[in-house]
Scaffold this motif. Sequence first.
Motif, PDB file in Angstrom:
ATOM      1  N   ILE A 139       0.857  -1.190   0.000  1.00 56.95           N
ATOM      2  CA  ILE A 139       0.000   0.000   0.000  1.00 56.95           C
ATOM      3  C   ILE A 139       0.890   1.235   0.000  1.00 56.95           C
ATOM      4  CG2 ILE A 139      -1.830   1.251   1.208  1.00 56.95           C
ATOM      5  CD1 ILE A 139      -2.600  -1.432   2.526  1.00 56.95           C
ATOM      6  N   MET A 140       0.729   2.071  -1.030  1.00 57.11           N
ATOM      7  CA  MET A 140       1.524   3.294  -1.188  1.00 57.11           C
ATOM      8  C   MET A 140       0.660   4.499  -0.827  1.00 57.11           C
ATOM      9  SD  MET A 140       3.075   2.061  -4.857  1.00 57.11           S
ATOM     10  CE  MET A 140       1.754   0.838  -5.061  1.00 57.11           C
ATOM     11  N   THR A 144       6.607  10.440  -1.104  1.00 54.54           N
ATOM     12  CA  THR A 144       6.776  11.886  -1.297  1.00 54.54           C
ATOM     13  C   THR A 144       7.598  12.038  -2.581  1.00 54.54           C
ATOM     14  OG1 THR A 144       8.750  11.918   0.119  1.00 54.54           O
ATOM     15  CG2 THR A 144       6.624  12.372   1.172  1.00 54.54           C
ATOM     16  N   HIS A 145       8.642  12.908  -2.560  1.00 56.31           N
ATOM     17  CA  HIS A 145       9.561  12.968  -3.699  1.00 56.31           C
ATOM     18  C   HIS A 145      10.529  11.786  -3.659  1.00 56.31           C
ATOM     19  CE1 HIS A 145      11.148  15.232  -0.301  1.00 56.31           C
ATOM     20  NE2 HIS A 145      12.361  14.912  -0.716  1.00 56.31           N
ATOM     21  N   VAL A 146      10.460  11.027  -2.556  1.00 56.33           N
ATOM     22  CA  VAL A 146      11.153   9.748  -2.428  1.00 56.33           C
ATOM     23  C   VAL A 146      10.154   8.753  -1.849  1.00 56.33           C
ATOM     24  CG1 VAL A 146      13.474  10.702  -2.155  1.00 56.33           C
ATOM     25  CG2 VAL A 146      12.014  10.363  -0.144  1.00 56.33           C
ATOM     26  N   ALA A 147      10.512   7.463  -1.850  1.00 52.65           N
ATOM     27  CA  ALA A 147       9.647   6.440  -1.267  1.00 52.65           C
ATOM     28  C   ALA A 147      10.343   5.847  -0.049  1.00 52.65           C
ATOM     29  CB  ALA A 147       9.354   5.355  -2.291  1.00 52.65           C
ATOM     30  N   LYS A 148       9.606   5.721   1.046  1.00 58.66           N
ATOM     31  CA  LYS A 148      10.173   5.177   2.283  1.00 58.66           C
ATOM     32  C   LYS A 148       9.290   4.051   2.809  1.00 58.66           C
ATOM     33  CE  LYS A 148      12.275   9.578   3.693  1.00 58.66           C
ATOM     34  NZ  LYS A 148      12.268  10.668   4.710  1.00 58.66           N
ATOM     35  N   GLU A 149       9.941   3.017   3.329  1.00 54.75           N
ATOM     36  CA  GLU A 149       9.210   1.917   3.952  1.00 54.75           C
ATOM     37  C   GLU A 149       8.720   2.361   5.331  1.00 54.75           C
ATOM     38  OE1 GLU A 149      11.239  -1.969   3.674  1.00 54.75           O
ATOM     39  OE2 GLU A 149      12.641  -0.942   2.326  1.00 54.75           O
ATOM     40  N   VAL A 150       7.430   2.194   5.560  1.00 49.68           N
ATOM     41  CA  VAL A 150       6.827   2.542   6.841  1.00 49.68           C
ATOM     42  C   VAL A 150       6.716   1.305   7.734  1.00 49.68           C
ATOM     43  CG1 VAL A 150       4.730   3.429   7.955  1.00 49.68           C
ATOM     44  CG2 VAL A 150       5.527   4.424   5.803  1.00 49.68           C
ATOM     45  N   TYR A 151       6.276   0.204   7.113  1.00 52.90           N
ATOM     46  CA  TYR A 151       6.137  -1.056   7.841  1.00 52.90           C
ATOM     47  C   TYR A 151       6.182  -2.206   6.846  1.00 52.90           C
ATOM     48  CZ  TYR A 151       4.366  -4.762  10.798  1.00 52.90           C
ATOM     49  OH  TYR A 151       4.254  -5.939  11.495  1.00 52.90           O
ATOM     50  N   PRO A 152       6.874  -3.314   7.142  1.00 53.47           N
ATOM     51  CA  PRO A 152       7.674  -3.573   8.338  1.00 53.47           C
ATOM     52  C   PRO A 152       9.084  -3.021   8.262  1.00 53.47           C
ATOM     53  CG  PRO A 152       7.659  -5.527   6.959  1.00 53.47           C
ATOM     54  CD  PRO A 152       6.761  -4.522   6.282  1.00 53.47           C
ATOM     55  N   GLY A 153       9.551  -2.628   7.055  1.00 54.78           N
ATOM     56  CA  GLY A 153      10.904  -2.089   6.903  1.00 54.78           C
ATOM     57  C   GLY A 153      11.913  -3.169   6.593  1.00 54.78           C
ATOM     58  N   GLY A 154      13.138  -2.729   6.301  1.00 58.30           N
ATOM     59  CA  GLY A 154      14.221  -3.665   6.045  1.00 58.30           C
ATOM     60  C   GLY A 154      14.120  -4.381   4.721  1.00 58.30           C
TER      61      GLY A 154
END
Length: 448
Positions: free
Chosen positions: A65-66, A106-116
């Motif tokens: 989910i983005m 955002t202007h980048v993509a970041k893992e929120v959950y679970p990560g890694g």
Amino acid sequence: MANFSKSSVPRFSMDVYQNEYLPEGGREVNAIVTVTATGGGTIGGAVTAPGAHGPGGGPSAAVVIMVDCSGSMDYPPAKMRNAREATAAAIATLRDGTRFAVVAGTHVAKEVYPGGGRLAVADAGTREEARTALRRLGAGGGTAIGTWLRLADRLLAAEEVAIRHGVLLTDGRNEHEAPEDLRRTLEECAGRFTCDARGVGTDWEVKEVTGIASALLGTADIVADPAGLAADFTGMMEKAMGKEVADVALRIWTPVGTTIRYVKQVAPNVVELTGRRTEAGPRAGDYPTGSWGDESRDYHLCVEVPAAHLGQEMLAARVSLVVPQPDGSAHHLGAQGLVRAVWTDDMAASTAINAQVAHYTGQAELARAIQQGLDLRKAGDLDGATARLGRAVQLASASGNADTAKLLAKVVDVVDAATGTVRLKAKVEEADEMTLETRSTKTVRVKK
């Protein structure tokens, strides 16, 4: 790739509707191909009773989910809260055992959950952990949707699952990425996972959101009021959980001298497939249709055959359903349809238009008329817009497409639906115009 045990794959059937008769010199053959899947674990589009899809009880699936977390998601502040609640509702709808992740875009993509760089496995514990992680979602930054999709692709590609699915939510335009970068990303992701796209509010670009969904064989829609996000996300995830087999393709074989002019899905919405062909052996090509559960879809096939003499007949095309495999082989799903051409001097037979073909030709024209009319309206060509939207009203009325007729009535005043006589409304709510444009490709099923 899917596991093709009898318990995991719906039963597919195929029906062909056409007028096979051509006049002397006639070369164009049109057919509507109806594909139906049954027995795949859903009823009326909803997941079956709890427990029917326990761990291992349905096909393995992974979902990313983005969520748009750009600065505009803070205006109004309730928008971000609604997005968090909708994402939590979607995760709550996942069946146990489904792999999942949440990405902040955002202007980048970041893992929120679970990560890694990994996905979590849905159970009571991970759902609660995800809900806690979602509370940290905040708004700030720009919008580069291609980076979100690339991260989703990397996460999904790492999982050995049958169904790979994305959900993308945005409230703004893709302003921090060149259009060609997003286009290239969509080309790279096509066929790797399906993706549903949603625009929330009215500050996003309809063609961007619908383009993402079309390229990735998902659905697109508007959620004008952020308060409606949770219900929309829940319904969207229920349908995703009802999918039983992925990567299904229409394989179309044609004889020597025959040319495929176009292939398009025409129900439940219009999706152009012609340019997505991949070669599948001598005179055969595969056209992707995405993932299937219990459902039925219609496709319009138009082929050009060599000229023939009166009394001659030929097989113009053979349509089958397959799941292409990485090694070049294919798993055949058992359904097949034949498209024929017969040359006759019976004018009544050769000039009759098949009812299904006529209906869906009109539905495709309806979608084009709406899109052209709205583009002309934005460009200030009011006469052109009135003509095209009037034609859309006429087509919607004639085909019984009541949902589209209601949306059109919010943009034009209908004087006479039968003749397509309309007046443009002086003031149109932006949400109404965007809803009409976003849903313009939705079609009504022909009554067979």
